[in-house]
Design a protein around this motif. Structure first.
Motif, PDB file in Angstrom:
ATOM      1  N   ILE A 130      41.271 -25.854  24.878  1.00  0.00           N
ATOM      2  CA  ILE A 130      41.931 -25.509  23.615  1.00  0.00           C
ATOM      3  C   ILE A 130      42.603 -26.727  23.003  1.00  0.00           C
ATOM      4  N   GLN A 131      43.198 -27.546  23.830  1.00  0.00           N
ATOM      5  CA  GLN A 131      44.044 -28.632  23.336  1.00  0.00           C
ATOM      6  C   GLN A 131      43.305 -29.951  23.159  1.00  0.00           C
ATOM      7  N   SER A 132      42.154 -30.148  23.793  1.00  0.00           N
ATOM      8  CA  SER A 132      41.467 -31.441  23.759  1.00  0.00           C
ATOM      9  C   SER A 132      40.503 -31.516  22.579  1.00  0.00           C
ATOM     10  N   ASP A 133      40.164 -32.754  22.210  1.00  0.00           N
ATOM     11  CA  ASP A 133      39.161 -32.990  21.168  1.00  0.00           C
ATOM     12  C   ASP A 133      37.777 -32.790  21.787  1.00  0.00           C
ATOM     13  N   PRO A 134      36.980 -31.838  21.294  1.00  0.00           N
ATOM     14  CA  PRO A 134      35.686 -31.572  21.939  1.00  0.00           C
ATOM     15  C   PRO A 134      34.726 -32.755  21.885  1.00  0.00           C
ATOM     16  N   VAL A 135      34.765 -33.524  20.813  1.00  0.00           N
ATOM     17  CA  VAL A 135      33.867 -34.680  20.716  1.00  0.00           C
ATOM     18  C   VAL A 135      34.279 -35.741  21.725  1.00  0.00           C
ATOM     19  N   ALA A 136      35.590 -35.934  21.896  1.00  0.00           N
ATOM     20  CA  ALA A 136      36.059 -36.919  22.872  1.00  0.00           C
ATOM     21  C   ALA A 136      35.691 -36.504  24.288  1.00  0.00           C
ATOM     22  N   VAL A 137      35.652 -35.203  24.545  1.00  0.00           N
ATOM     23  CA  VAL A 137      35.350 -34.723  25.891  1.00  0.00           C
ATOM     24  C   VAL A 137      33.852 -34.691  26.142  1.00  0.00           C
ATOM     25  N   LEU A 138      33.087 -34.171  25.193  1.00  0.00           N
ATOM     26  CA  LEU A 138      31.654 -33.958  25.405  1.00  0.00           C
ATOM     27  C   LEU A 138      30.793 -35.108  24.894  1.00  0.00           C
ATOM     28  N   GLY A 139      31.334 -35.979  24.057  1.00  0.00           N
ATOM     29  CA  GLY A 139      30.558 -37.112  23.559  1.00  0.00           C
ATOM     30  C   GLY A 139      29.888 -36.807  22.218  1.00  0.00           C
ATOM     31  N   ARG A 140      29.505 -37.858  21.524  1.00  0.00           N
ATOM     32  CA  ARG A 140      28.879 -37.706  20.208  1.00  0.00           C
ATOM     33  C   ARG A 140      27.384 -37.412  20.296  1.00  0.00           C
ATOM     34  N   GLU A 141      26.744 -37.888  21.346  1.00  0.00           N
ATOM     35  CA  GLU A 141      25.301 -37.664  21.471  1.00  0.00           C
ATOM     36  C   GLU A 141      25.019 -36.192  21.746  1.00  0.00           C
ATOM     37  N   ASN A 142      24.060 -35.630  21.004  1.00  0.00           N
ATOM     38  CA  ASN A 142      23.717 -34.223  21.185  1.00  0.00           C
ATOM     39  C   ASN A 142      22.292 -33.989  20.701  1.00  0.00           C
ATOM     40  N   VAL A 164      30.046 -22.156  33.459  1.00  0.00           N
ATOM     41  CA  VAL A 164      30.072 -21.055  32.505  1.00  0.00           C
ATOM     42  C   VAL A 164      31.396 -20.996  31.750  1.00  0.00           C
ATOM     43  N   HIS A 165      32.474 -21.510  32.358  1.00  0.00           N
ATOM     44  CA  HIS A 165      33.788 -21.436  31.730  1.00  0.00           C
ATOM     45  C   HIS A 165      34.032 -22.549  30.714  1.00  0.00           C
ATOM     46  N   LEU A 166      33.042 -23.422  30.495  1.00  0.00           N
ATOM     47  CA  LEU A 166      33.164 -24.438  29.439  1.00  0.00           C
ATOM     48  C   LEU A 166      32.651 -23.912  28.099  1.00  0.00           C
ATOM     49  N   PHE A 167      32.574 -22.610  27.984  1.00  0.00           N
ATOM     50  CA  PHE A 167      32.026 -22.015  26.761  1.00  0.00           C
ATOM     51  C   PHE A 167      32.895 -22.314  25.551  1.00  0.00           C
ATOM     52  N   TYR A 168      34.230 -22.402  25.754  1.00  0.00           N
ATOM     53  CA  TYR A 168      35.076 -22.514  24.573  1.00  0.00           C
ATOM     54  C   TYR A 168      35.029 -23.905  23.963  1.00  0.00           C
ATOM     55  N   ILE A 169      35.005 -24.930  24.796  1.00  0.00           N
ATOM     56  CA  ILE A 169      34.926 -26.273  24.215  1.00  0.00           C
ATOM     57  C   ILE A 169      33.561 -26.495  23.578  1.00  0.00           C
ATOM     58  N   LEU A 170      32.516 -25.829  24.105  1.00  0.00           N
ATOM     59  CA  LEU A 170      31.196 -25.895  23.465  1.00  0.00           C
ATOM     60  C   LEU A 170      31.221 -25.153  22.140  1.00  0.00           C
ATOM     61  N   SER A 171      31.962 -24.065  22.067  1.00  0.00           N
ATOM     62  CA  SER A 171      32.114 -23.344  20.796  1.00  0.00           C
ATOM     63  C   SER A 171      32.839 -24.207  19.770  1.00  0.00           C
ATOM     64  N   ARG A 172      33.886 -24.882  20.185  1.00  0.00           N
ATOM     65  CA  ARG A 172      34.617 -25.765  19.263  1.00  0.00           C
ATOM     66  C   ARG A 172      33.750 -26.952  18.857  1.00  0.00           C
ATOM     67  N   TYR A 173      32.896 -27.410  19.762  1.00  0.00           N
ATOM     68  CA  TYR A 173      31.973 -28.505  19.457  1.00  0.00           C
ATOM     69  C   TYR A 173      31.054 -28.118  18.300  1.00  0.00           C
ATOM     70  N   ASN A 174      30.770 -26.811  18.200  1.00  0.00           N
ATOM     71  CA  ASN A 174      29.890 -26.303  17.134  1.00  0.00           C
ATOM     72  C   ASN A 174      30.653 -25.553  16.044  1.00  0.00           C
ATOM     73  N   ASP A 175      31.973 -25.668  16.041  1.00  0.00           N
ATOM     74  CA  ASP A 175      32.809 -25.005  15.032  1.00  0.00           C
ATOM     75  C   ASP A 175      32.580 -23.496  14.997  1.00  0.00           C
ATOM     76  N   LEU A 176      32.392 -22.899  16.159  1.00  0.00           N
ATOM     77  CA  LEU A 176      32.249 -21.449  16.240  1.00  0.00           C
ATOM     78  C   LEU A 176      33.640 -20.837  16.394  1.00  0.00           C
ATOM     79  N   LYS A 177      34.089 -20.129  15.380  1.00  0.00           N
ATOM     80  CA  LYS A 177      35.427 -19.545  15.431  1.00  0.00           C
ATOM     81  C   LYS A 177      35.471 -18.343  16.369  1.00  0.00           C
TER      82      LYS A 177
END
Length: 206
Positions: A130-142, A164-177
């Motif tokens: 919730i608190q971290s920047d998803p791009v900083a955590v997951l990287g720009r390459e996709n 499976v519990h990394l679903f939320y940062i992946l959702s934020r990576y894709n701007d899924l509200k």
């Protein structure tokens, strides 16, 4: 004749007194010179300084309960099984809130879970997502990925991120509200390099 004898006697007395005064003066000068020539008195050695006792508490004071420092809760301290179960239940409830897009309520639930059990790894992981920047955590390459029928964002996180519990940062990576509203055919970004294409099935013999 008597006058001359008396006069000679007085003259001898005056000479004697003069000699005595001279001798006294010489004796006084000799004493002064001897005093100046003598070495100065050696001062007595001073006593070594007495060490001041330290301000350490006595054994009696150290044994008193009020003498000890106040205990502070240790983040890594073990908790009871009941507390761990309650904390895990709160973390699971936060997962449902995040899937529905209720980030604020999920944050409060996760913070309560960590107060009950600071060692709850699931609660700590979700709070970081919730608190971290998803791009900083997951990287720009996709690479783009088309959601298949029956897939959820959690299943995609398990497949490509290994958790499976990394679903939320992946959702934020894709701007899924609202993560649970992901539908089949939707194209999302998956961090990392695209996996190699699966080999084509071999043709069956005639």
């Amino acid at each position: 004749m008597f006058a001359e004898a008396e006069l000679d006697s007085m003259t001898m007395m005056r000479e004697t007194h003069a000699r005595l005064r001279t001798l006294w003066s010489l004796a006084a000068c000799a004493g002064l010179m001897a005093g100046c020539a003598s070495p100065p008195p050696t001062p007595a050695p001073s006593a070594p300084p007495v060490p001041t006792p330290s301000a350490a508490p006595s054994p009696i004071e150290a044994s008193r309960p009020d003498a000890a420092a106040p205990a502070t809760p240790t983040p890594g301290a073990p908790v009871s099984a009941a507390s761990a179960a309650a904390s895990q239940k709160q973390a699971t409830s936060a997962i449902e809130l995040l899937e529905a897009g209720n980030e604020e309520q999920a944050t409060a639930e996760l913070q309560r879970a960590l107060q009950v059990d600071p060692n709850n790894k699931l609660a700590a992981s979700l709070l970081r997502q919730i608190q971290s920047d998803p791009v900083a955590v997951l990287g720009r390459e996709n690479f783009p990925y088309r959601v298949q029928p029956g897939e959820s964002i959690s299943r995609i996180a398990q497949r490509f991120l290994g958790d499976v519990h990394l679903f939320y940062i992946l959702s934020r990576y894709n701007d899924l509200k609202v993560p649970k509203q992901l539908h089949a055919g939707q194209v999302i970004k998956v961090p990392g390099k695209a996996p190699p294409p699966a080999p084509a099935p071999a043709p069956s013999p005639p």
